[in-house]
Motif scaffolding. Structure first.
Motif, PDB file in Angstrom:
ATOM      1  N   GLY A 167       0.791  -1.224   0.000  1.00  0.00           N
ATOM      2  CA  GLY A 167       0.000   0.000   0.000  1.00  0.00           C
ATOM      3  C   GLY A 167       0.822   1.273   0.000  1.00  0.00           C
ATOM      4  O   GLY A 167       0.265   2.374  -0.061  1.00  0.00           O
ATOM      5  N   LYS A 168       2.153   1.165   0.059  1.00  0.00           N
ATOM      6  CA  LYS A 168       2.999   2.356   0.064  1.00  0.00           C
ATOM      7  C   LYS A 168       3.163   2.870  -1.364  1.00  0.00           C
ATOM      8  O   LYS A 168       3.329   2.099  -2.301  1.00  0.00           O
ATOM      9  N   GLY A 169       3.132   4.200  -1.507  1.00  0.00           N
ATOM     10  CA  GLY A 169       3.235   4.780  -2.837  1.00  0.00           C
ATOM     11  C   GLY A 169       2.005   4.531  -3.683  1.00  0.00           C
ATOM     12  O   GLY A 169       2.079   4.476  -4.910  1.00  0.00           O
ATOM     13  N   MET A 170       0.854   4.394  -3.031  1.00  0.00           N
ATOM     14  CA  MET A 170      -0.397   4.111  -3.728  1.00  0.00           C
ATOM     15  C   MET A 170      -1.418   5.188  -3.364  1.00  0.00           C
ATOM     16  O   MET A 170      -1.687   5.412  -2.182  1.00  0.00           O
ATOM     17  N   HIS A 210      -9.740  -9.241  -4.210  1.00  0.00           N
ATOM     18  CA  HIS A 210      -8.310  -9.520  -4.328  1.00  0.00           C
ATOM     19  C   HIS A 210      -8.141 -11.038  -4.276  1.00  0.00           C
ATOM     20  O   HIS A 210      -8.317 -11.659  -3.231  1.00  0.00           O
ATOM     21  N   ILE A 211      -7.814 -11.612  -5.431  1.00  0.00           N
ATOM     22  CA  ILE A 211      -7.668 -13.059  -5.556  1.00  0.00           C
ATOM     23  C   ILE A 211      -6.237 -13.365  -5.975  1.00  0.00           C
ATOM     24  O   ILE A 211      -5.689 -12.707  -6.862  1.00  0.00           O
ATOM     25  N   ARG A 235      -6.865  -4.036   5.666  1.00  0.00           N
ATOM     26  CA  ARG A 235      -6.813  -2.692   6.213  1.00  0.00           C
ATOM     27  C   ARG A 235      -5.485  -2.090   5.760  1.00  0.00           C
ATOM     28  O   ARG A 235      -4.463  -2.780   5.723  1.00  0.00           O
ATOM     29  N   ARG A 236      -5.523  -0.844   5.351  1.00  0.00           N
ATOM     30  CA  ARG A 236      -4.351  -0.158   4.789  1.00  0.00           C
ATOM     31  C   ARG A 236      -3.721  -0.956   3.651  1.00  0.00           C
ATOM     32  O   ARG A 236      -2.506  -1.046   3.515  1.00  0.00           O
ATOM     33  N   HIS A 237      -4.571  -1.556   2.809  1.00  0.00           N
ATOM     34  CA  HIS A 237      -4.126  -2.345   1.664  1.00  0.00           C
ATOM     35  C   HIS A 237      -3.319  -3.577   2.076  1.00  0.00           C
ATOM     36  O   HIS A 237      -2.608  -4.155   1.256  1.00  0.00           O
ATOM     37  N   ASP A 439     -15.792  -7.041  -0.526  1.00  0.00           N
ATOM     38  CA  ASP A 439     -14.667  -6.718  -1.400  1.00  0.00           C
ATOM     39  C   ASP A 439     -13.595  -6.024  -0.574  1.00  0.00           C
ATOM     40  O   ASP A 439     -13.659  -6.022   0.662  1.00  0.00           O
ATOM     41  N   THR A 440     -12.609  -5.423  -1.219  1.00  0.00           N
ATOM     42  CA  THR A 440     -11.492  -4.826  -0.484  1.00  0.00           C
ATOM     43  C   THR A 440     -11.890  -3.581   0.294  1.00  0.00           C
ATOM     44  O   THR A 440     -11.082  -3.056   1.067  1.00  0.00           O
ATOM     45  N   ASN A 441     -13.110  -3.113   0.098  1.00  0.00           N
ATOM     46  CA  ASN A 441     -13.601  -1.947   0.837  1.00  0.00           C
ATOM     47  C   ASN A 441     -14.366  -2.335   2.100  1.00  0.00           C
ATOM     48  O   ASN A 441     -15.061  -1.499   2.683  1.00  0.00           O
ATOM     49  N   PHE A 442     -14.235  -3.574   2.535  1.00  0.00           N
ATOM     50  CA  PHE A 442     -15.022  -4.051   3.676  1.00  0.00           C
ATOM     51  C   PHE A 442     -14.860  -3.155   4.896  1.00  0.00           C
ATOM     52  O   PHE A 442     -15.851  -2.765   5.527  1.00  0.00           O
TER      53      PHE A 442
END
Length: 501
Positions: A167-170, A210-211, A235-237, A439-442
């Motif tokens: 998640g860094k640089g994103m 995310h699979i 959380r936090r990617h 999804d990843t926004n849970f």
């Protein structure tokens, strides 16, 4: 064909123990390295030999390549397993290991280098017509051109660092007015985290799954996949809950995604264990993200549903053996779920929490596995990732695995630090997790920290009630406690002690 007799594990904690246990089953001696902060760690005692490698900061210990190679020479080590994190995806380290005449239990330096750059990985995979998220094919060096491409693919877009991950640089960009500010932040973060400020842009998939697909390859061009892992609860990617298989994949999508993963591995002549990551949109279109050229944290769920010891296979491949498993030999058996037990306070933005494990009692029983590297009385150091353990459950189907996980969370007793156990129990009970529509926004869409605060308040009240009841029993000897509310609260506390901190 070389036979490995002694392995140095260039890592710490639970993954070091995990590797050592398989090595012992294979009659291979192990060497642990440890920092001053990890002197009392279980992996140090478990190894056949252990050497202090330096001070607590990883830059002075677990990342000290010269010292690691020096220890290997002194102790007659044949091979190095890097685990995950630290030096596991460092192409320079893999090259130094080979130059020292040692076996690197992992892929070639060339494969690590190609897949270590998201842009280079995309270029390699494109030769096999792997589905890609629309975006820039190269690092951005012309902002005006990048803005034109962003307009053409449509906002929102995602600015991503070419190197690294986590998640860094994103940065998500909702419109052109935000572009320059978010670009500056992404470049700055990427430079600080990876020493490389290269970034590119992709279309932002607003509700992605995310699979990822586990692959294994040998030195003879044989590559197989071991099905998928669902890793969308983050959380936090960064992942917190993983499971295998995914509730979202049809057999047809699973087969096609597996074929693509094998082709990605083939594109860089991959051998060893690796993971190919995809995102999937709400219409079940999937796109290649990146390849992780190492053993993943969440590898146990794949082991549970396939019966394959991935560490053993990595060692065999490193020795030069061809794969003993063909694709047609593999099938999915049952369902497995893993949660990461972090020393984090989920009610306070998942901030890391350090302290001493005053109570540390692991769950047990049928279908429960705990991979950890801590014991009661140990301190959680501030220098490393705050993961305490991985809790894995297995059942004949997903519902059974979820029920076992809830039981195991209830049995897990940890005090002294806040943990992600209450959050993970919240996930297991949530409707969208149960029905598979998450999804990843849970976290942003469904998790409210107040939920945990309310439960903790009930916990405190229950504990007070239990103490009151016990005192009352003591003071009045054999007289029963008459206060029904006190007894009810005490019972609730016994049933919910997993939330105690």
């Amino acid at each position: 064909m070389p036979q490995i007799r002694k392995i140095l594990i260039a890592n710490r904690g639970e993954i070091a123990l995990r590797i050592m246990r398989t090595a012992r089953e294979m009659d291979i001696a192990t060497v642990a390295v440890f920092s001053e902060a990890d002197r009392a760690s279980p992996h140090v005692r478990y190894a056949d030999e252990a050497v202090c490698i330096g001070a607590a900061p990883s830059s002075e210990s677990y990342l000290n390549i010269d010292k690691i190679l020096e220890i290997c020479e002194e102790l007659g080590v044949d091979a190095i397993h890097p685990g995950y994190g630290f030096l596991s995806e460092n192409a320079g380290f893999a090259k130094r290991v080979k130059e020292a005449g040692l076996i690197f239990i992992g892929p070639s330096p060339e494969s690590i280098e190609i897949m270590g750059s998201k842009l280079a990985a995309k270029r390699a995979a494109s030769k096999y017509n792997i589905p890609m998220v629309p975006g820039t094919p190269d690092a951005i060096d012309d902002r005006n051109e990048a803005k034109r491409i962003a307009d053409s693919i449509g906002y929102p877009i995602l600015i991503k660092a070419s190197a690294g991950g986590g998640g860094k640089g994103m940065r998500v960009v909702e419109n052109e007015a935000e572009f320059d500010e978010q670009m500056d932040r992404a470049v700055s973060e990427a430079q600080a985290a990876f020493g490389d400020g290269s970034v590119f842009i992709e279309k932002y998939i607003t509700s992605p799954k995310h699979i990822e697909i586990q692959v294994l390859g040998d030195h003879y061009g044989n590559i197989i996949h071991l099905f998928e892992r669902e890793c969308s609860i983050q959380r936090r990617h960064q992942k917190v809950v993983e499971e295998a298989p995914s509730i979202s994949l049809t057999p047809e999508i699973r087969e096609e995604m597996g074929r693509c993963a094998v082709d990605v591995a083939r594109s860089c002549n991959y051998y060893g264990a690796g993971t190919v990551e995809f995102i999937m949109d709400e219409n079940r279109n999937f796109y290649f993200l990146e390849m992780n050229t190492r053993l993943q944290v969440e590898h146990p769920v794949t082991e549970m549903i396939t019966g394959v010891d991935l560490v053993k296979e990595m060692i065999r491949i490193a020795e030069g053996h061809p794969l003993a498993i063909a694709q047609e030999d593999l099938q999915i058996r049952g369902h497995a779920i893993e949660i990461r037990v972090y020393a984090e306070d989920a009610s306070n933005h998942f901030l890391p929490d350090i302290g001493t494990l005053h109570t540390y009692v692991k769950p047990d029983g049928n279908g429960v596995r705990v991979d950890d590297g801590f014991e009661q009385g140990m301190e959680i150091p501030i220098y490393y990732d705050p993961m305490i353990a991985k809790l894995i459950t297995y059942g004949e189907n997903r519902e059974t695995a979820i029920r076992k996980m809830m039981r195991a969370i209830d049995e897990y007793q940890i005090t002294g630090v806040q943990t992600t156990l209450p959050f993970c129990r919240f996930v297991m009970q949530h409707e969208v997790f149960v029905n598979g529509s998450f999804d990843t926004n849970f976290v942003s869409r469904h998790f409210n920290p107040d939920v945990l605060s309310t439960k903790n308040d009930e916990e405190v009240a229950g504990l007070a009630a239990l103490i009151s009841a016990l005192l009352s029993d003591t003071l009045h000897e054999s007289k029963p406690v008459q206060n029904e509310e006190v007894n009810a609260n005490a019972s609730k506390w016994r049933a919910r002690r997993f939330t105690a901190h």
